[in-house]
Design an enzyme around this catalytic site. Structure first.
Site, PDB file in Angstrom:
ATOM      1  N   ASN A  10       0.852  -1.187   0.000  1.00 32.14           N
ATOM      2  CA  ASN A  10       0.000   0.000   0.000  1.00 32.14           C
ATOM      3  C   ASN A  10       0.887   1.236   0.000  1.00 32.14           C
ATOM      4  O   ASN A  10       1.488   1.577   1.018  1.00 32.14           O
ATOM      5  CB  ASN A  10      -0.908  -0.028   1.232  1.00 32.14           C
ATOM      6  CG  ASN A  10      -1.801   1.208   1.328  1.00 32.14           C
ATOM      7  OD1 ASN A  10      -1.932   1.972   0.372  1.00 32.14           O
ATOM      8  ND2 ASN A  10      -2.419   1.402   2.480  1.00 32.14           N
ATOM      9  N   LYS A  12      -0.002   4.247  -0.195  1.00 39.44           N
ATOM     10  CA  LYS A  12      -0.672   5.385   0.441  1.00 39.44           C
ATOM     11  C   LYS A  12      -0.521   6.641  -0.440  1.00 39.44           C
ATOM     12  O   LYS A  12      -0.595   6.538  -1.660  1.00 39.44           O
ATOM     13  CB  LYS A  12      -0.156   5.575   1.862  1.00 39.44           C
ATOM     14  CG  LYS A  12      -0.281   4.289   2.696  1.00 39.44           C
ATOM     15  CD  LYS A  12      -0.009   4.486   4.163  1.00 39.44           C
ATOM     16  CE  LYS A  12      -0.136   3.160   4.889  1.00 39.44           C
ATOM     17  NZ  LYS A  12       0.026   3.308   6.355  1.00 39.44           N
ATOM     18  N   HIS A  95      -9.347   0.608   5.401  1.00 38.72           N
ATOM     19  CA  HIS A  95      -8.054   0.862   6.045  1.00 38.72           C
ATOM     20  C   HIS A  95      -8.255   1.807   7.232  1.00 38.72           C
ATOM     21  O   HIS A  95      -9.122   2.682   7.208  1.00 38.72           O
ATOM     22  CB  HIS A  95      -7.068   1.474   5.046  1.00 38.72           C
ATOM     23  CG  HIS A  95      -5.656   1.488   5.526  1.00 38.72           C
ATOM     24  ND1 HIS A  95      -5.190   2.448   6.399  1.00 38.72           N
ATOM     25  CD2 HIS A  95      -4.612   0.658   5.279  1.00 38.72           C
ATOM     26  CE1 HIS A  95      -3.923   2.204   6.670  1.00 38.72           C
ATOM     27  NE2 HIS A  95      -3.544   1.128   6.000  1.00 38.72           N
ATOM     28  N   GLU A  97      -6.760   4.315   8.204  1.00 41.14           N
ATOM     29  CA  GLU A  97      -6.651   5.746   7.889  1.00 41.14           C
ATOM     30  C   GLU A  97      -7.950   6.263   7.281  1.00 41.14           C
ATOM     31  O   GLU A  97      -8.313   7.431   7.493  1.00 41.14           O
ATOM     32  CB  GLU A  97      -5.454   5.979   6.966  1.00 41.14           C
ATOM     33  CG  GLU A  97      -4.133   5.788   7.709  1.00 41.14           C
ATOM     34  CD  GLU A  97      -2.967   5.366   6.843  1.00 41.14           C
ATOM     35  OE1 GLU A  97      -1.914   5.048   7.410  1.00 41.14           O
ATOM     36  OE2 GLU A  97      -3.110   5.330   5.599  1.00 41.14           O
ATOM     37  N   GLU A 167      -4.725  -5.207  10.704  1.00 41.60           N
ATOM     38  CA  GLU A 167      -3.732  -4.150  10.880  1.00 41.60           C
ATOM     39  C   GLU A 167      -3.941  -3.475  12.239  1.00 41.60           C
ATOM     40  O   GLU A 167      -4.795  -2.601  12.381  1.00 41.60           O
ATOM     41  CB  GLU A 167      -3.868  -3.109   9.767  1.00 41.60           C
ATOM     42  CG  GLU A 167      -3.579  -3.663   8.387  1.00 41.60           C
ATOM     43  CD  GLU A 167      -3.309  -2.539   7.399  1.00 41.60           C
ATOM     44  OE1 GLU A 167      -2.205  -2.483   6.866  1.00 41.60           O
ATOM     45  OE2 GLU A 167      -4.216  -1.715   7.201  1.00 41.60           O
ATOM     46  N   GLY A 173       2.969   2.350  10.831  1.00 39.71           N
ATOM     47  CA  GLY A 173       3.833   3.511  10.672  1.00 39.71           C
ATOM     48  C   GLY A 173       4.545   3.946  11.934  1.00 39.71           C
ATOM     49  O   GLY A 173       5.183   4.998  11.960  1.00 39.71           O
ATOM     50  N   SER A 213       3.801  -2.120  10.137  1.00 37.61           N
ATOM     51  CA  SER A 213       5.257  -1.923  10.147  1.00 37.61           C
ATOM     52  C   SER A 213       6.010  -3.210   9.815  1.00 37.61           C
ATOM     53  O   SER A 213       7.060  -3.501  10.397  1.00 37.61           O
ATOM     54  CB  SER A 213       5.713  -1.359  11.503  1.00 37.61           C
ATOM     55  OG  SER A 213       5.167  -0.078  11.718  1.00 37.61           O
TER      56      SER A 213
END
Length: 252
Positions: A10, A12, A95, A97, A167, A173, A213
């Site tokens: 991904n 992003k 996701h 985010e 996730e 991150g 990560s």
């Protein structure tokens, strides 16, 4: 036949024509057994056509989001029609985010998943808990709630084109990675939930990816776990580590 391992990247909101050339060139030069490993990358929407054109056929290409309408007055949204026109077979939905920053609810995510599947796309559906939820021992409560919303709008046959990505938000991150055992524990719980709430057949067939990560140094141990069927990789998908992770699986 076992579940095919999937290595997803991904990107992003990171890309340029130069970066596309570098990353796709690296993938085109790499080799893996397509009967055992599936590779899918998700560049930002403006670069989907360029990536699909440049990447070899063994590399799947995914959008990072779509809307649940084919067309209309929905400024800034991506349509399933666009993806099909560009020969894009995959989409990432739910996701963290999208859920956190853009306030997409479980119900909106589920509606998008059902729509994408009806449009013939394959879906990477993301679930996962925040740090405070894990510390409050609410991991499975949160993940099961997110899964329930998706399962409620699907038929068992729809799961053929769904990949679940677990996730943990606290690991995305941040450089923090769930230990192989922590990840396996949640993956096992997800598989058991699918068995109890969808079917045993769907439970055994559905691939469950780990994302949070993941890097070249951690993928080797994570992939040994029985219920980890691949990775959805963020930062490392923008570097040569992505091919290293594929190679690590190839040599396992």
């Amino acid at each position: 036949m076992g579940r095919k391992f999937l290595v997803g990247g991904n990107w992003k909101m990171n890309a340029s024509k130069q970066l596309v050339d570098t990353l796709v060139s690296g993938l085109n030069q790499a080799s893996w057994n397509s009967d055992e490993i599936e590779v899918v990358i998700a560049p930002p929407a403006p670069y989907l056509d360029l990536v699909r054109t440049k990447a070899k056929k063994e590399v799947g290409v995914s959008a990072q989001n779509i809307y649940f309408e084919k067309k209309g007055a929905f400024t800034g949204e991506n349509s399933s029609e666009f993806l099909k026109d560009l020969d894009i077979a995959w989409v990432i939905l739910g996701h963290s985010e999208r859920r956190e920053i853009f306030k997409e609810s479980d119900e909106v995510t589920a509606k998008k998943v059902a729509f994408a599947l009806a449009e013939g796309l394959s879906v990477i559906a993301c679930v996962g808990e925040k740090l405070e939820e894990r510390e409050a021992n609410q991991t499975t409560e949160v993940v099961f709630r997110q899964l329930k919303a998706i399962a409620s709008v699907l038929k068992p046959a729809d799961w053929d084109r769904v990949v679940v990505a677990y996730e943990p938000v606290w690991a995305i991150g941040t450089g923090k990675v769930a230990s192989p055992q922590q990840a396996q524990d949640v993956h096992r719980e997800i598989r058991q939930w699918l068995a109890a709430n969808v079917s045993e057949e769907v439970s055994q067939a559905t691939r469950i990816l780990y994302g949070g990560s993941v890097g070249a140094k951690t993928s080797g141990e994570l992939q040994k776990e029985v219920d980890i069927d691949g990775f959805l990789i963020g930062g490392a998908s923008l570097t040569a580590d992505f091919v290293t992770i594929i190679n690590t699986r190839s040599s396992a």
